[in-house]
Write a protein that holds these residues in place. Sequence first.
Motif, PDB file in Angstrom:
ATOM      1  N   LYS A  16      12.452 -22.630 -16.949  1.00  0.00           N
ATOM      2  CA  LYS A  16      11.096 -22.415 -15.721  1.00  0.00           C
ATOM      3  C   LYS A  16      11.392 -22.117 -14.683  1.00  0.00           C
ATOM      4  O   LYS A  16      10.595 -21.349 -13.713  1.00  0.00           O
ATOM      5  CB  LYS A  16      10.406 -23.907 -15.853  1.00  0.00           C
ATOM      6  N   PHE A  17      12.732 -22.317 -14.315  1.00  0.00           N
ATOM      7  CA  PHE A  17      13.027 -21.875 -12.533  1.00  0.00           C
ATOM      8  C   PHE A  17      12.855 -20.950 -12.747  1.00  0.00           C
ATOM      9  O   PHE A  17      13.383 -20.117 -11.372  1.00  0.00           O
ATOM     10  CB  PHE A  17      14.689 -23.290 -12.189  1.00  0.00           C
ATOM     11  N   ASN A  18      13.503 -19.972 -13.904  1.00  0.00           N
ATOM     12  CA  ASN A  18      13.705 -18.624 -13.343  1.00  0.00           C
ATOM     13  C   ASN A  18      13.189 -18.038 -14.216  1.00  0.00           C
ATOM     14  O   ASN A  18      12.524 -16.411 -14.524  1.00  0.00           O
ATOM     15  CB  ASN A  18      14.636 -18.084 -14.528  1.00  0.00           C
ATOM     16  N   GLN A  19      11.797 -18.719 -14.408  1.00  0.00           N
ATOM     17  CA  GLN A  19      10.373 -18.048 -14.279  1.00  0.00           C
ATOM     18  C   GLN A  19       9.326 -17.774 -13.152  1.00  0.00           C
ATOM     19  O   GLN A  19       7.913 -17.056 -13.678  1.00  0.00           O
ATOM     20  CB  GLN A  19       9.700 -18.764 -15.467  1.00  0.00           C
ATOM     21  N   ILE A  20       9.597 -18.102 -12.265  1.00  0.00           N
ATOM     22  CA  ILE A  20       8.509 -17.606 -11.163  1.00  0.00           C
ATOM     23  C   ILE A  20       9.890 -16.421 -10.073  1.00  0.00           C
ATOM     24  O   ILE A  20      11.283 -16.499  -9.867  1.00  0.00           O
ATOM     25  CB  ILE A  20       8.905 -18.796 -10.025  1.00  0.00           C
ATOM     26  N   VAL A  21       8.835 -15.426 -10.108  1.00  0.00           N
ATOM     27  CA  VAL A  21       9.863 -14.171  -9.347  1.00  0.00           C
ATOM     28  C   VAL A  21       9.580 -13.850  -7.531  1.00  0.00           C
ATOM     29  O   VAL A  21       8.291 -13.663  -7.782  1.00  0.00           O
ATOM     30  CB  VAL A  21      10.587 -13.524 -10.050  1.00  0.00           C
ATOM     31  N   TYR A  22       9.862 -13.288  -6.835  1.00  0.00           N
ATOM     32  CA  TYR A  22       8.828 -12.459  -6.307  1.00  0.00           C
ATOM     33  C   TYR A  22       8.890 -10.659  -5.368  1.00  0.00           C
ATOM     34  O   TYR A  22      10.331 -10.924  -6.236  1.00  0.00           O
ATOM     35  CB  TYR A  22       9.746 -12.842  -4.975  1.00  0.00           C
ATOM     36  N   LEU A  23       7.464 -10.525  -5.577  1.00  0.00           N
ATOM     37  CA  LEU A  23       7.721  -8.973  -5.188  1.00  0.00           C
ATOM     38  C   LEU A  23       7.683  -9.161  -3.643  1.00  0.00           C
ATOM     39  O   LEU A  23       6.947  -9.122  -2.959  1.00  0.00           O
ATOM     40  CB  LEU A  23       6.500  -8.818  -6.091  1.00  0.00           C
ATOM     41  N   ARG A  24       9.404  -8.887  -3.751  1.00  0.00           N
ATOM     42  CA  ARG A  24       9.573  -7.824  -2.606  1.00  0.00           C
ATOM     43  C   ARG A  24       9.167  -6.492  -1.911  1.00  0.00           C
ATOM     44  O   ARG A  24       9.221  -5.864  -3.387  1.00  0.00           O
ATOM     45  CB  ARG A  24      11.238  -8.609  -1.849  1.00  0.00           C
ATOM     46  N   ASN A  25       9.461  -6.575  -1.108  1.00  0.00           N
ATOM     47  CA  ASN A  25       9.373  -5.377  -0.604  1.00  0.00           C
ATOM     48  C   ASN A  25      10.423  -3.537  -1.334  1.00  0.00           C
ATOM     49  O   ASN A  25      11.599  -4.637  -1.274  1.00  0.00           O
ATOM     50  CB  ASN A  25       9.038  -4.290   0.666  1.00  0.00           C
ATOM     51  N   ALA A  26      10.889  -2.615  -0.716  1.00  0.00           N
ATOM     52  CA  ALA A  26      12.133  -1.760  -1.551  1.00  0.00           C
ATOM     53  C   ALA A  26      12.948  -2.463  -0.589  1.00  0.00           C
ATOM     54  O   ALA A  26      14.339  -2.744  -1.323  1.00  0.00           O
ATOM     55  CB  ALA A  26      11.930  -0.464  -2.043  1.00  0.00           C
ATOM     56  N   ALA A  74       0.693  -1.294   0.102  1.00  0.00           N
ATOM     57  CA  ALA A  74      -0.123   0.198   0.089  1.00  0.00           C
ATOM     58  C   ALA A  74       0.767   1.490   0.110  1.00  0.00           C
ATOM     59  O   ALA A  74       0.754   1.988  -0.512  1.00  0.00           O
ATOM     60  CB  ALA A  74      -0.913   0.156   0.879  1.00  0.00           C
ATOM     61  N   LYS A  75       2.108   0.948   0.365  1.00  0.00           N
ATOM     62  CA  LYS A  75       2.734   2.412   0.546  1.00  0.00           C
ATOM     63  C   LYS A  75       3.429   2.258  -0.791  1.00  0.00           C
ATOM     64  O   LYS A  75       4.454   3.433  -0.912  1.00  0.00           O
ATOM     65  CB  LYS A  75       3.472   1.847   1.665  1.00  0.00           C
ATOM     66  N   GLU A  76       3.821   0.950  -1.821  1.00  0.00           N
ATOM     67  CA  GLU A  76       5.133   1.393  -2.596  1.00  0.00           C
ATOM     68  C   GLU A  76       4.678   0.978  -3.738  1.00  0.00           C
ATOM     69  O   GLU A  76       5.418   1.096  -5.185  1.00  0.00           O
ATOM     70  CB  GLU A  76       6.187   0.260  -2.148  1.00  0.00           C
ATOM     71  N   ILE A  77       3.130   0.961  -4.248  1.00  0.00           N
ATOM     72  CA  ILE A  77       2.833   0.025  -5.259  1.00  0.00           C
ATOM     73  C   ILE A  77       2.886   1.052  -6.391  1.00  0.00           C
ATOM     74  O   ILE A  77       3.136   1.045  -7.370  1.00  0.00           O
ATOM     75  CB  ILE A  77       1.132  -0.304  -4.657  1.00  0.00           C
ATOM     76  N   ASP A 125      -4.748  -1.134 -12.031  1.00  0.00           N
ATOM     77  CA  ASP A 125      -4.726  -2.518 -10.695  1.00  0.00           C
ATOM     78  C   ASP A 125      -4.115  -1.650  -9.882  1.00  0.00           C
ATOM     79  O   ASP A 125      -3.989  -2.037  -9.241  1.00  0.00           O
ATOM     80  CB  ASP A 125      -2.970  -3.103 -11.506  1.00  0.00           C
ATOM     81  N   ILE A 126      -3.712  -0.535 -10.005  1.00  0.00           N
ATOM     82  CA  ILE A 126      -3.602  -0.055  -8.148  1.00  0.00           C
ATOM     83  C   ILE A 126      -4.881   0.408  -8.139  1.00  0.00           C
ATOM     84  O   ILE A 126      -4.974   0.217  -6.983  1.00  0.00           O
ATOM     85  CB  ILE A 126      -2.942   1.955  -8.393  1.00  0.00           C
ATOM     86  N   LEU A 127      -5.575   1.085  -8.909  1.00  0.00           N
ATOM     87  CA  LEU A 127      -7.458   1.338  -8.399  1.00  0.00           C
ATOM     88  C   LEU A 127      -7.832   0.268  -8.128  1.00  0.00           C
ATOM     89  O   LEU A 127      -8.534  -0.551  -6.626  1.00  0.00           O
ATOM     90  CB  LEU A 127      -8.369   2.199  -9.412  1.00  0.00           C
ATOM     91  N   VAL A 128      -7.609  -1.009  -8.278  1.00  0.00           N
ATOM     92  CA  VAL A 128      -8.287  -2.449  -7.738  1.00  0.00           C
ATOM     93  C   VAL A 128      -7.663  -2.655  -6.532  1.00  0.00           C
ATOM     94  O   VAL A 128      -8.028  -3.676  -5.293  1.00  0.00           O
ATOM     95  CB  VAL A 128      -8.065  -3.205  -8.566  1.00  0.00           C
ATOM     96  N   PHE A 129      -6.514  -2.323  -6.848  1.00  0.00           N
ATOM     97  CA  PHE A 129      -5.860  -3.211  -5.415  1.00  0.00           C
ATOM     98  C   PHE A 129      -5.928  -2.143  -4.294  1.00  0.00           C
ATOM     99  O   PHE A 129      -6.697  -2.189  -3.298  1.00  0.00           O
ATOM    100  CB  PHE A 129      -4.511  -2.493  -5.519  1.00  0.00           C
ATOM    101  N   ARG A 130      -6.558  -0.933  -4.751  1.00  0.00           N
ATOM    102  CA  ARG A 130      -6.781   0.058  -3.344  1.00  0.00           C
ATOM    103  C   ARG A 130      -8.281   0.095  -3.203  1.00  0.00           C
ATOM    104  O   ARG A 130      -8.536   0.638  -2.155  1.00  0.00           O
ATOM    105  CB  ARG A 130      -6.413   1.672  -3.679  1.00  0.00           C
ATOM    106  N   ASP A 131      -9.099  -0.321  -3.852  1.00  0.00           N
ATOM    107  CA  ASP A 131     -10.724   0.037  -3.885  1.00  0.00           C
ATOM    108  C   ASP A 131     -11.069  -1.437  -3.329  1.00  0.00           C
ATOM    109  O   ASP A 131     -11.975  -1.665  -2.656  1.00  0.00           O
ATOM    110  CB  ASP A 131     -11.022   0.531  -4.955  1.00  0.00           C
ATOM    111  N   GLU A 132     -10.297  -2.661  -3.559  1.00  0.00           N
ATOM    112  CA  GLU A 132     -11.136  -3.763  -3.197  1.00  0.00           C
ATOM    113  C   GLU A 132     -10.258  -4.541  -2.542  1.00  0.00           C
ATOM    114  O   GLU A 132     -11.249  -5.617  -2.253  1.00  0.00           O
ATOM    115  CB  GLU A 132     -11.308  -3.963  -4.388  1.00  0.00           C
ATOM    116  N   ILE A 133      -8.824  -4.239  -2.850  1.00  0.00           N
ATOM    117  CA  ILE A 133      -8.210  -6.156  -1.765  1.00  0.00           C
ATOM    118  C   ILE A 133      -7.238  -5.600  -0.898  1.00  0.00           C
ATOM    119  O   ILE A 133      -8.039  -5.753   0.511  1.00  0.00           O
ATOM    120  CB  ILE A 133      -6.657  -6.541  -3.313  1.00  0.00           C
ATOM    121  N   PHE A 134      -6.619  -3.963  -0.951  1.00  0.00           N
ATOM    122  CA  PHE A 134      -6.160  -3.871   0.810  1.00  0.00           C
ATOM    123  C   PHE A 134      -7.414  -3.225   1.664  1.00  0.00           C
ATOM    124  O   PHE A 134      -7.207  -3.667   2.508  1.00  0.00           O
ATOM    125  CB  PHE A 134      -4.962  -2.139   0.345  1.00  0.00           C
TER     126      PHE A 134
END
Length: 438
Positions: free
Chosen positions: A313-323, A96-99, A116-125
């Motif tokens: 394929k092992f390189n096609q999954i990554v993580y969304l980490r914070n800054a 929510a702080k970094e999107i 997607d920012i609106l979806v996250f802020r209005d529906e998910i978060f």
Amino acid sequence: MGDNFREIPASERIISLKAKTMGEERFLSLEQAGIITRVYRENESLSVQMKRALSLASSLREMPLVIDPEELIVGNRTPEIRGGVVFPEGGISWLAKEIELLPERAQDKFSVKPGDILVFRDEIFPWWKGKTLEDDVYASLGDELSAVEKAVKINQKDHAQGHICPDVAGWLRLGPAGLLSKAEELRIRSVPAKREFYDAVILTLKASCDFMERYSVLAKEMAMDQADSKTACSLTGISGVCHNISLYPPSSFREALQSVWFLFVILHMESNASSFSPGRMDQYLLPFYENDLKVGRISGPDALELMDALYIKFNQIVYLRNAHSTKYFAGFPIGFNVTIGGIDSSGKDATNSLTFLMLMSHDHVRLPQPNLTARVHMSSPGPFIDECTRIISLGSGMPQIVNDESIIPALEHSGVSKDDSYDYALVGCVELSTQGNY
């Protein structure tokens, strides 16, 4: 034993798939977060265990699927390769702080699609406020955590921590359909208090079979629309492989590789955790490889290309980490640790032709994943040591070298059984683990 593989160059297909993997733009992926949020909202009265099972099953049945016509091994947890998954159950206050900053930050940038920012802020978060694991932890330990954070920075709070080496050999022996039958039998014999657990297992295994069959259907549809006969034939082969392993245990080397990859895609969809490790692949895959060679189903170059495809394929999954986390974990080191070599349960050297093939795949692909580890001992074959040395000299720092004669006695001394000690594997970075004991 391994010299023949050195003479085989990476195929044009592998070179192309690698370029696509590393060249495709990374996007924030909200698809699974939306599914999870909907399932939790519609089933608030259920236990956490059932909500997690329902959300995984729904994700396996609803997530959009994509197959690249050049692929030999298929499957991903997001529509785009290398998508950054938002997993709301754990905690998303950081997002929510970094999107808005994801596309511009210094390391591991992710593009964000319009809306997607609106979806996250209005529906998910908003729905998850007060309901996440993070919220529970801070409600119970907030004062202590605040005090600790005055002195140190608590890292990796942005995704789950897997750190397991699952029973891949058991998965290949039974397949998801076989495990489903076993779970159904166990449920019948279980006490009432255990039945919800088996209900959750049954639900997710049925969905896992459906997930594989969805890829079969998609590949078949793509083959029918494909003008190029060679590509159509390849897609038809993918369809057959995915259909077979949705119903039965794998019966070929290619089916085994595809089944292994589906297992790890599903694990990542279940918890968005790091360090799920495939373990001693050169051991449990060897019977499939040797049988295929014996019956003439596969050649050495074909098998090498399939392994190369899995490495990509092992390189096609990554993580969304914070800054903050990206400062320490930039480049997506997510811990697909593959262990090769070593001794078997009788103390004999277990190095085999597949061991050398897997080293050669590292030469061909030269990407960060899998995190390759070589087990060595006093009787390790000279050619194996030489090939490990050559691969290390390529500059990736892999394979890591671990010493059976130090590690096995240490594991036994700590209470690990003899069989498990002799069959140890590495997890994540350099963590010692048994296989299949969770």
